[in-house]
Design an enzyme around this catalytic site. Structure first.
Site, PDB file in Angstrom:
ATOM      1  N   HIS A 109     -25.367  65.617 -35.220  1.00 12.83           N
ATOM      2  CA  HIS A 109     -24.676  64.926 -34.124  1.00 12.83           C
ATOM      3  C   HIS A 109     -23.370  64.292 -34.643  1.00 12.83           C
ATOM      4  O   HIS A 109     -22.328  64.398 -34.001  1.00 12.83           O
ATOM      5  CB  HIS A 109     -25.636  63.878 -33.545  1.00 12.83           C
ATOM      6  CG  HIS A 109     -25.085  63.039 -32.434  1.00 12.83           C
ATOM      7  ND1 HIS A 109     -25.635  63.027 -31.160  1.00 12.83           N
ATOM      8  CD2 HIS A 109     -24.061  62.155 -32.407  1.00 12.83           C
ATOM      9  CE1 HIS A 109     -24.939  62.174 -30.405  1.00 12.83           C
ATOM     10  NE2 HIS A 109     -23.978  61.627 -31.139  1.00 12.83           N
TER      11      HIS A 109
ATOM     12  N   HIS B 254     -19.192  65.076 -34.103  1.00 15.96           N
ATOM     13  CA  HIS B 254     -18.162  64.095 -33.716  1.00 15.96           C
ATOM     14  C   HIS B 254     -16.854  64.300 -34.478  1.00 15.96           C
ATOM     15  O   HIS B 254     -15.779  64.212 -33.894  1.00 15.96           O
ATOM     16  CB  HIS B 254     -18.647  62.665 -33.984  1.00 15.96           C
ATOM     17  CG  HIS B 254     -19.375  62.034 -32.826  1.00 15.96           C
ATOM     18  ND1 HIS B 254     -18.823  61.901 -31.575  1.00 15.96           N
ATOM     19  CD2 HIS B 254     -20.607  61.469 -32.754  1.00 15.96           C
ATOM     20  CE1 HIS B 254     -19.687  61.290 -30.780  1.00 15.96           C
ATOM     21  NE2 HIS B 254     -20.787  61.023 -31.469  1.00 15.96           N
TER      22      HIS B 254
HETATM   23 NI    NI Z   1     -22.554  60.124 -30.829  1.00 19.08          NI
END
Ligand code: NI
Length: 169
Positions: free
Chosen positions: A133, A137
Site C-alpha cells: 500500500h 503511494h
Molecule cells: Ni494510504
C-alpha cells in the site's frame, strides 16, 4: 522537527510519482521523525511521504506487532508471491472509506534504513499488505485504484466530497 500535515484525496501530490533520494541525510531523518509523529497522531499503520505533502520515496510502517516497525527510503518490492489474498484497506488520506483489495500475500522489499544501510525484508500477512500500500503511494497509486467495479460504485459518493477543491487545501 519539521511540521508536516496530512494531505487528502484531491491533492495533486498524492498522484505524482515521487522522486528517489540520493542518500539519507539529517534532513531525511528529520522528515522520517515527522512522518512517525504524523502517522501515530492519526493512528495509522503506515504513511508515505506524499501523504505529508513531500514528493519523496520515503515510507514508514508499523503494524503494532513486535518487530514490525520500519522506515525505508527508496523502497522497492523485489519479489511477490503468486498467492494473493483479500484485505479490507483504508487510507489516512481518504478517511472514512474502506474497500477490499486483493494483493500478493507475501513479498520481499528492499530499501535504505534511517542509518543509511541497505536492507531487505521478507513480509507476509498484514505487514506485506501495508508495504505494498505504501509503495503504491510513492508511485502515485491509491488503494481505491484497486477496488472492484462494484466496490468502486459503493464508495464513489464518499470520494466526491474529497475531490471538492475546498477540501483539498
Ligand atoms: Ni494510504
Amino acid at each position: 522537527m519539521k511540521k508536516l500535515r496530512l494531505r487528502y484525496l484531491g491533492d495533486p501530490v498524492l498522484r505524482k510519482k515521487a522522486r528517489r533520494l540520493n542518500k539519507v541525510t539529517p534532513g531525511v531523518r528529520d522528515t522520517i521523525a515527522a512522518m512517525w509523529d504524523l502517522m501515530e497522531k492519526a493512528n495509522g499503520v503506515g504513511l508515505a511521504a506524499p501523504q505529508a505533502g513531500l514528493s519523496q520515496r520515503i515510507i514508514v510502517v508499523d503494524t503494532r506487532e513486535p518487530g514490525e516497525r520500519y522506515a525505508l527510503v527508496n523502497p522497492e518490492i523485489t519479489w511477490k508471491s503468486e498467492e494473493t489474498s483479500p484485505l479490507s484497506e483504508g487510507c489516512l488520506s481518504i478517511p472514512g472509506v474502506e474497500g477490499e483489495v486483493i494483493r500478493p500475500s507475501q513479498i520481499r522489499i528492499r530499501g535504505i534504513d534511517p542509518e543509511g544501510r541497505e536492507v531487505e525484508i521478507e513480509a507476509n500477512q498484514l505487514l506485506a499488505k501495508v508495504f505494498q500500500h505504501e509503495v503504491d503511494h510513492v508511485n502515485g497509486i491509491l488503494f481505491i485504484d484497486h477496488l472492484s467495479e462494484k466496490d468502486m460504485k459503493r464508495v464513489e459518493p464518499d470520494l466526491e466530497r474529497f475531490e471538492a477543491p475546498a477540501l483539498s487545501k
